[in-house]
Each structure stands twice: as structure tokens, then as C-alpha cells.
Scaffold this motif. Structure first.
Motif, PDB file in Angstrom:
ATOM      1  N   GLY A  64       0.820  -1.204   0.000  1.00 44.79           N
ATOM      2  CA  GLY A  64       0.000   0.000   0.000  1.00 44.79           C
ATOM      3  C   GLY A  64       0.855   1.255   0.000  1.00 44.79           C
ATOM      4  O   GLY A  64       1.979   1.251   0.494  1.00 44.79           O
ATOM      5  N   ASN A  65       0.334   2.330  -0.548  1.00 46.91           N
ATOM      6  CA  ASN A  65       1.041   3.616  -0.578  1.00 46.91           C
ATOM      7  C   ASN A  65       0.587   4.490   0.584  1.00 46.91           C
ATOM      8  O   ASN A  65      -0.617   4.584   0.866  1.00 46.91           O
ATOM      9  N   VAL A  66       1.544   5.119   1.257  1.00 48.19           N
ATOM     10  CA  VAL A  66       1.260   5.994   2.389  1.00 48.19           C
ATOM     11  C   VAL A  66       1.750   7.396   2.063  1.00 48.19           C
ATOM     12  O   VAL A  66       2.859   7.577   1.554  1.00 48.19           O
ATOM     13  N   GLY A  67       0.921   8.382   2.353  1.00 44.37           N
ATOM     14  CA  GLY A  67       1.322   9.762   2.128  1.00 44.37           C
ATOM     15  C   GLY A  67       0.598  10.713   3.056  1.00 44.37           C
ATOM     16  O   GLY A  67      -0.489  10.399   3.569  1.00 44.37           O
ATOM     17  N   VAL A  68       1.196  11.884   3.266  1.00 38.01           N
ATOM     18  CA  VAL A  68       0.582  12.931   4.084  1.00 38.01           C
ATOM     19  C   VAL A  68      -0.564  13.553   3.299  1.00 38.01           C
ATOM     20  O   VAL A  68      -0.421  13.896   2.123  1.00 38.01           O
ATOM     21  N   ASP A  79       1.120  23.521  -6.226  1.00 39.88           N
ATOM     22  CA  ASP A  79       2.564  23.727  -6.095  1.00 39.88           C
ATOM     23  C   ASP A  79       3.102  23.142  -4.791  1.00 39.88           C
ATOM     24  O   ASP A  79       4.244  22.684  -4.728  1.00 39.88           O
ATOM     25  N   TRP A  80       2.282  23.145  -3.729  1.00 40.77           N
ATOM     26  CA  TRP A  80       2.708  22.596  -2.439  1.00 40.77           C
ATOM     27  C   TRP A  80       3.027  21.107  -2.575  1.00 40.77           C
ATOM     28  O   TRP A  80       3.995  20.610  -2.005  1.00 40.77           O
ATOM     29  N   VAL A  81       2.217  20.412  -3.349  1.00 39.21           N
ATOM     30  CA  VAL A  81       2.428  18.984  -3.558  1.00 39.21           C
ATOM     31  C   VAL A  81       3.612  18.735  -4.484  1.00 39.21           C
ATOM     32  O   VAL A  81       4.463  17.871  -4.223  1.00 39.21           O
ATOM     33  N   PRO A  89       6.118  11.876   0.533  1.00 38.96           N
ATOM     34  CA  PRO A  89       5.121  12.004  -0.532  1.00 38.96           C
ATOM     35  C   PRO A  89       3.742  12.377   0.021  1.00 38.96           C
ATOM     36  O   PRO A  89       3.449  12.112   1.186  1.00 38.96           O
ATOM     37  N   TYR A  90       2.916  12.971  -0.847  1.00 36.80           N
ATOM     38  CA  TYR A  90       1.602  13.449  -0.435  1.00 36.80           C
ATOM     39  C   TYR A  90       0.494  12.564  -1.010  1.00 36.80           C
ATOM     40  O   TYR A  90       0.601  12.042  -2.127  1.00 36.80           O
ATOM     41  N   MET A  91      -0.544  12.417  -0.216  1.00 34.50           N
ATOM     42  CA  MET A  91      -1.780  11.788  -0.672  1.00 34.50           C
ATOM     43  C   MET A  91      -2.746  12.924  -0.994  1.00 34.50           C
ATOM     44  O   MET A  91      -3.218  13.616  -0.087  1.00 34.50           O
ATOM     45  N   VAL A  92      -3.020  13.112  -2.281  1.00 33.04           N
ATOM     46  CA  VAL A  92      -3.750  14.299  -2.736  1.00 33.04           C
ATOM     47  C   VAL A  92      -5.252  14.036  -2.700  1.00 33.04           C
ATOM     48  O   VAL A  92      -5.738  13.027  -3.228  1.00 33.04           O
ATOM     49  N   ILE A  93      -5.995  14.941  -2.070  1.00 32.80           N
ATOM     50  CA  ILE A  93      -7.456  14.898  -2.062  1.00 32.80           C
ATOM     51  C   ILE A  93      -7.954  15.926  -3.069  1.00 32.80           C
ATOM     52  O   ILE A  93      -7.699  17.124  -2.922  1.00 32.80           O
ATOM     53  N   LEU A 107       0.427  15.601 -11.725  1.00 38.33           N
ATOM     54  CA  LEU A 107       0.680  14.685 -10.612  1.00 38.33           C
ATOM     55  C   LEU A 107       1.438  13.443 -11.094  1.00 38.33           C
ATOM     56  O   LEU A 107       2.339  12.944 -10.404  1.00 38.33           O
ATOM     57  N   LYS A 108       1.086  12.957 -12.273  1.00 39.68           N
ATOM     58  CA  LYS A 108       1.770  11.782 -12.824  1.00 39.68           C
ATOM     59  C   LYS A 108       3.245  12.072 -13.067  1.00 39.68           C
ATOM     60  O   LYS A 108       4.113  11.247 -12.767  1.00 39.68           O
ATOM     61  N   ASN A 109       3.535  13.252 -13.579  1.00 46.24           N
ATOM     62  CA  ASN A 109       4.922  13.606 -13.893  1.00 46.24           C
ATOM     63  C   ASN A 109       5.745  13.906 -12.645  1.00 46.24           C
ATOM     64  O   ASN A 109       6.965  14.043 -12.730  1.00 46.24           O
ATOM     65  N   SER A 110       5.077  14.052 -11.501  1.00 46.15           N
ATOM     66  CA  SER A 110       5.788  14.265 -10.237  1.00 46.15           C
ATOM     67  C   SER A 110       5.467  13.138  -9.265  1.00 46.15           C
ATOM     68  O   SER A 110       5.239  13.354  -8.078  1.00 46.15           O
ATOM     69  N   SER A 111       5.445  11.922  -9.793  1.00 46.56           N
ATOM     70  CA  SER A 111       4.985  10.783  -8.990  1.00 46.56           C
ATOM     71  C   SER A 111       5.894  10.497  -7.803  1.00 46.56           C
ATOM     72  O   SER A 111       5.469   9.839  -6.851  1.00 46.56           O
ATOM     73  N   SER A 112       7.154  10.979  -7.813  1.00 44.53           N
ATOM     74  CA  SER A 112       8.029  10.754  -6.657  1.00 44.53           C
ATOM     75  C   SER A 112       7.542  11.507  -5.425  1.00 44.53           C
ATOM     76  O   SER A 112       7.861  11.139  -4.299  1.00 44.53           O
ATOM     77  N   ARG A 113       6.745  12.567  -5.636  1.00 49.39           N
ATOM     78  CA  ARG A 113       6.198  13.342  -4.517  1.00 49.39           C
ATOM     79  C   ARG A 113       4.718  13.047  -4.273  1.00 49.39           C
ATOM     80  O   ARG A 113       4.107  13.645  -3.404  1.00 49.39           O
TER      81      ARG A 113
END
Length: 708
Positions: A64-68, A79-81, A89-93, A107-113
């Protein structure tokens, strides 16, 4: 010494496990877990699909993926994400209006974050058009190619789905879930506000609110790879990693046909009446398909019902073959399989028997009471084909008596819209018409999206209505579709060589249309539909709209079962036999061919007033099912085929999400260090106690020869 030491250790362990057992037995373990995690309900994931060349969709890591958590309130807030946030890494809502191609590709192009995305689904449809499907649906598997007519290939003449973003066909290496806007979603927002929201532009302090999403997919790369891995699994309990998309087509004929007799029959001539059954959206198990699928097949079902009596009392010269195709969204799975079977004498009729085709497409949103009759300009260059198409158009136009509908033809140079009829034309020039509510581009602004629902088709009811009242309430959409069904039924009868004098007796029942719209777009678990299905299917009726996603081939889907039984009830007849004989298909012992011509189904029937016992009965019909599985899988074994669908769906084990508070990395390392220190200290103490056990646990014994 060793025995005493071992007894001590065993005693300590026993006391520990007893304490843990007592705690868990009292609900302590569960309550602790609930205090740490909030599990998400009503989540719908994006899953992985594969074809001959690549993979699309989403997945998480194995654990599973975990993010703030970070709630994106505007595109500027992204930009914050992507860059400035200190806790990746962030879990984007995402709110539903921000779930678009522009943001998702960033978001796909910055998948490391980015650890994942959760989209909050709207309770109402957006005002603007949204379609995650492609702008040119099924462009590589229809009839229009460089070899057929290069000017019409790849939607060069008409871009059918201008709102199509193609998002459903992108690959994301993080999970994407859809969340229902309910109490759980409000809790997530509150958790973000309490712990993660920036105050005076300063970074939030730990503990932070985090989310974990599980959606690990087993299949990778493409269909050929996953099917090869399915075949070489040598474990004791082999597990497949993917399954071909597919289901069953449903068909019925106005004249009984022997389903076991395959191939060409010189005397048979059929008019095919077609509609598609499936739809999709970006998220798995969310495919309402109200306009894209339901409007067409409900219209055809109503037309078949309108023709039941007249085709029995005054049979036309040709047979009308009602066909409902599954899997059309994914490169025409159902229609391509039926055409293949017809070509190879594996169907009850073959292509030589086909006189013409009338397909009912998207007909639920026609404005100004106008529908459009689409035909193929290339095949109409053949005079014979053109003459039959003109006859079909005339039959449709002459069926408008007493109806508030106008029929028009688009410009002659315009190609067919995406339709099952294209797969017939790939085989040979066949006359045909596709009825749609659009002249050129789709009028459906939510094609293959979660918003193509009852609300969009204007299937709504006054407040405070009971279910029974809603089943009786004829909406404007139901009235409009009933008129379309009347046109279709009359035209089919006339195209099949029926008597002109019978046309005015053919009228679709608006009440039937009303009940079908409610059953498919609101909830299938209702008193009307319960009467028409067997008891074993009744338990599967749902209090939610039907999901029209085609799924995999293990068993027919809900829409397939429902259409199969509705078609049987609407076109068949009741026979007076016992339930046992009906279920064993042995109604007519004198006619050994009966079970190959007819299908017998024992349905629940209605319950009389003041009674709970239903009065079941046996329905005899010509309804059958046939495979809607691409020939690329079970016949040809060509997983790289360019002629047939090669779509597969990955398997998975766990789909879930949960929210919790997470400590800073420094605190986590400190906690780990303290834990390791406590472990080492306890091991050292255990060793010391064990080595000195003879001193620590010895007892003074009196001599055995002591006297008193």
C-alpha cells in the motif's frame, strides 16, 4: 539450574499471552486498531487493464502507498504537492471539479512526490462536459482504416467525443480512488484542517494526518505477458494474474431457430436489431451508462415487446434477430465475436443470412424531438446496398405516424459513429442504419464517465414518492424513449416484410419503459423486476444503479442476466408446466428439439395481496446467450492481435484505504532506537538472570536425616 530458568521464562510468556488474550477477548485489540485507523467506506479504485501493446490504469505498492494528506483547493494550490511541501510524498485529495487531465498529468509527472490521489465524487453532475474516454472511441478496431477509406480513418471527418480527455487510457504508478462525499470524507477534511493545513504560510507541525491506499495489481506490461504468466504457473495452488474482459451476448428471434444447428440456412433471412449493453468510467465498478448504453438497449427491449403480438399473429417474411452486445466499449468484444462466429458457421445464422442491420445507439437526449439516421457512405457506393439502406430509411420515415419525432440523415460523406454495426461492415458490405440523437459529435457530454447517470438522463421523481409510485411515474424521458421504441418496432416489422396494415397496431408501452429506466438507473431491487427473475437471481438485485462495466469472463454480469430475463418476459409466453419440468427444460417430451429452440425459465411471479407466497410460472422464449469473448483468447491465441480485442483485467487481493496520524521521521527513528535498546537490555537481563539462576532461585533445604 537450566530447568528452573526455563520454567521461569515459560511462566513469564504464559502470563504475557494470557494478558493479550484477555485484552483481545474484551475487544481491546479491535478498539486500539479503531483508535489508530479510520477505514474508508464506499471507495472505488482505478484498476489496471492491459491490451496487446501496453497497460493502463493505476496500482499501489504491495504494502500500500502511504502519504501525508493534502487537500488541493485550486490548481494554484498544487505547487505545495509538486515542489514546496516539506513532507512528501503526499496523498492528494481532489474535489471532483479538479479531477481533469491537466492536473492529473502534472501529478503523474511528479509521482516521486505523490503517493496517491483520492477524488471526492460529487453528489450532483457538473455543469461542464466531462469524459475520461478517448475523443475517437475504438478508432483502431472499427471499419474505418487506411485500407477501407483513409479519409475517414482516425475520426478525420468527425471527432465524435470532443470532451474526451483520454484519462481512462493513461497509466499511473500510484493508486487513485473515488470517495463518496459522506461522513468519512468530512472526517478526512477535518483531519486535514486540524493537522495539515498551513497557518500563516508556515509548514504544519507533526503529528500529521496521513492516508494509506491499497490496490496492488498482479499483472504488468501487456496482455501477452500476463497470459504467458498465467500459463507457466507451476505452484501447488496456481494463481492467474489477469483475466480476459468478456461476458455473454443476449439474443432472441421472432421465429424459433434451432440453437444447436450452426451455419448457413438457405431459407433464412434475418434483420438484425442491435444495441450495446456495456459502459465504463475511470473507476472500477462505477459505470452508470445511462445515455451511452441504457437508453439504447431499453429502447430495443421496448420495441421487442411491442412486436411480440404482431409477429405471432401476422409473422413477417424475414426473422427479426434481437442482439444485445457486451464489451463494445473495449474494441467491440461482443459484436466482433458474433461476426466471427457467423463467418465460421458457429452461430445459428451466418452473414449470408443477414438482410440488413438496424442499431439503436444513444437516443436518450434528443433535442427538438429529432433523431439522426447514420449510414456508411463507403458501402453505399454499392448500388445493391444503397437500395436496401434507402428502403430502411423509408420504413423508418413511414413509421412516424402519430408520433412527435423527426428523423433526418446527416451529410452523405459523414462516416458512421462508433457502433457495433462497424464490425459487420469490416467483414462485408451489409446495409444498415444506426439511430442516434446526434448529427455529428456526441450530444452526450459525459460519455463513459461516472456522470452519465439517471440525473443526466432526467430520470427523477417528485419528492416523498414511494417505490411503487416511482415505478408508475412516467417521466418525460420514458415517454420520449417509448416513442423511439415505437418507430424502431414499426420499421423493423416493415423491413422484415410485415404487412403495412399492421403498423398502427405496433406501439411501445411507456409504462414498461418507465419500469426499466427505474430498474437499471435507480435500483434493480424492486417489486416489478422481482417478478421477472428466478429466485436464485432475486437475491442479487441491488438497491443501487446497475453497473454496466463488462468485467471478466467467469460469469455473466448483472446487466446480462437482467436483459436476458427481461427479454424473455417481454417476448416470450407463459406455459402451464410444473417448476421441476420447467427448470429441467423438458416441457414437451414429444418434441425432442424443443429444448434447442426455446429456453424455459421459472420466474418468481408476484405475491397475491395479503400473502408472502409468490405465484411463480414458466416462461418460454427464444432468448439465448452466446459468448462475448474475443476470439484472440479462446480460439486464435493471438494476444497481439490487431483485428480483435485483447483487453485483460489485472487481478488483485486487497482494495482498501485508511486514515491515521503519522509522527515525524525523527520521532519514528527515536521510537525505533528506544525499542531496539529495550530489546537489547531485556536480552542482557535475561542472560544475566539465566546465568545466576542457581543463586537467585535456589532454596535452603533441610537435611534428610534431621531429627526432632
Amino acid at each position: 539450574m537450566d530447568i528452573v530458568s526455563n520454567k521461569f521464562i515459560i511462566l513469564v510468556l504464559c502470563l504475557f499471552f494470557i494478558a493479550v488474550s484477555v485484552c483481545c477477548a474484551g475487544g481491546g485489540c479491535t478498539s486500539v486498531e479503531k483508535k489508530i485507523y479510520v477505514h474508508l467506506n464506499y471507495t472505488f479504485p482505478c484498476v489496471r487493464l492491459l491490451n496487446a501493446t501496453h497497460q493502463i490504469g493505476c496500482q499501489s505498492s504491495l504494502s500500500g502507498n502511504v502519504g501525508v494528506l493534502h487537500v488541493v483547493e485550486s490548481e494554484e494550490n498544487l505547487d505545495w504537492v509538486l515542489r514546496t511541501g516539506p513532507n512528501p510524498p503526499y496523498m492528494v485529495i481532489l474535489e471532483h471539479q479538479l479531477f481533469n487531465r491537466s492536473i492529473m498529468m502534472k501529478l503523474k509527472n511528479s509521482s516521486s512526490r505523490v503517493a496517491g490521489v483520492a477524488v471526492v465524487a460529487s453528489n450532483t453532475n457538473p455543469a461542464e462536459g466531462v469524459s475520461p474516454h478517448t475523443a475517437c472511441p475504438n478508432e483502431n478496431t472499427g471499419v474505418y482504416s487506411e485500407s477501407y477509406d483513409i479519409t475517414m480513418a482516425h475520426c478525420n471527418v468527425t471527432l465524435w467525443n470532443p470532451f474526451g480527455s483520454g484519462l481512462s487510457y493513461e497509466e499511473f504508478d500510484f493508486p487513485i480512488f473515488s470517495l463518496k462525499d459522506d461522513n468519512d470524507t468530512q472526517l478526512i477534511r477535518q483531519c486535514y484542517m486540524d493537522h495539515n493545513r498551513r497557518v500563516n504560510s508556515s509548514a504544519p507541525q507533526y503529528p500529521l494526518c496521513a492516508m494509506q491506499l491499497y490496490s496492488h495489481m498482479s499483472a504488468v506490461t501487456d496482455t501477452a505477458t500476463c497470459m504467458r504468466r498465467n500459463a507457466i504457473n507451476f505452484s501447488i495452488t496456481p494463481e492467474a494474474v489477469c483475466d480476459p474482459l468478456g461476458d455473454s451476448n443476449v439474443w432472441a428471434a421472432t421465429r424459433p431457430l434451432n440453437n444447436t444447428a450452426k451455419g448457413h440456412k438457405m431459407w433464412e433471412s434475418v434483420v438484425i436489431a442491435a444495441a450495446r449493453l456495456d459502459s465504463r468510467s475511470f473507476f472500477f465498478d462505477v459505470a452508470p451508462g445511462a445515455q451511452s448504453a441504457a437508453s439504447g438497449f431499453i429502447t430495443l427491449l421496448a420495441a421487442a415487446h411491442a412486436l411480440r403480438n404482431v409477429t405471432q399473429e401476422a409473422p413477417p417474411n424475414r426473422t427479426i434477430l434481437y442482439t444485445f452486445f457486451q464489451g463494445e466499449t473495449f474494441d467491440y468484444i461482443g459484436s466482433s465475436r458474433m461476426v466471427y462466429d457467423m463467418e465460421n458457421q458457429q452461430f445459428v445464422v451466418d452473414l449470408d443470412n443477414v438482410h440488413s442491420v438496424l442499431e439503436v445507439g444513444q437516443v436518450g437526449l434528443h433535442t427538438d424531438s429529432r433523431l439522426w439516421l447514420h449510414s456508411d457512405p463507403v458501402s453505399r457506393r454499392n448500388n445493391t446496398v444503397d437500395d436496401v439502406v434507402k428502403m430502411l430509411v423509408e420504413n423508418l420515415q413511414s413509421s412516424l405516424t402519430g408520433l412527435n419525432i423527426t428523423l433526418s440523415e446527416p451529410a452523405f460523406s459523414q462516416p458512421l459513429p462508433p457502433s457495433s454495426f462497424q464490425r459487420f461492415l469490416r467483414s462485408r458490405p451489409i446495409p444498415g442504419i444506426v439511430i442516434e440523437d446526434h448529427q455529428s459529435t456526441f450530444s452526450n457530454r459525459f460519455y463513459e464517465s461516472m456522470y452519465d447517470n439517471a440525473e443526466y438522463l432526467k430520470v427523477s421523481y417528485p419528492q416523498n414518492m414511494t417505490q411503487e409510485e416511482q415505478l408508475e411515474f412516467a417521466t418525460e424521458t420514458a415517454m420520449a424513449l417509448a416513442e423511439v421504441a415505437t418507430v424502431v418496432a414499426r420499421a423493423l416489422y416493415k423491413q422484415a416484410g410485415g404487412e403495412q396494415s399492421q403498423l398502427n397496431n405496433i406501439n411501445a408501452d411507456a409504462q414498461i419503459v418507465t419500469q426499466m429506466l427505474y430498474s437499471f438507473l435507480v435500483q434493480s431491487n424492486n417489486t416489478w423486476l422481482q417478478q421477472m427473475v428466478p429466485s436464485d437471481l432475486a437475491s442479487h438485485l441491488k438497491d443501487t444503479p446497475t453497473n454496466f462495466y463488462v468485467g471478466v469472463t467467469q460469469q455473466p454480469s448483472e446487466p446480462t442476466y437482467l436483459v436476458q430475463h427481461l427479454l424473455a418476459n417481454l417476448t416470450g409466453s407463459v406455459v402451464n408446466v410444473t417448476q421441476e419440468d420447467c427448470q429441467k427444460q423438458r416441457v414437451d417430451e414429444k418434441d425432442s428439439e424443443s429444448k434447442h429452440i426455446y429456453t424455459y425459465t421459472w420466474v418468481q411471479g408476484a405475491a397475491p395481496p395479503n400473502s408472502t407466497e409468490r405465484e411463480g410460472f414458466c416462461v418460454r422464449s427464444t432468448v439465448h446467450t452466446s459468448k462475448a469473448l474475443s476470439p484472440a483468447f479462446d480460439i486464435l491465441g493471438e494476444y497481439n492481435s490487431k483485428d480483435f480485442s485483447t483487453w485483460t483485467e489485472s487481478r488483485w487481493k486487497t482494495i482498501k484505504g485508511r486514515v491515521f496520524l503519522v509522527a515525524s521521521h525523527e520521532l519514528e527513528m527515536l521510537t525505533l532506537g528506544v525499542g531496539v535498546g529495550v530489546l537489547l537490555t531485556s536480552l542482557l537481563l535475561t542472560y544475566i538472570i539465566s546465568s545466576k539462576a542457581d543463586i537467585l532461585f535456589s532454596s535452603q533445604r533441610e537435611p534428610t536425616n534431621a531429627t526432632y
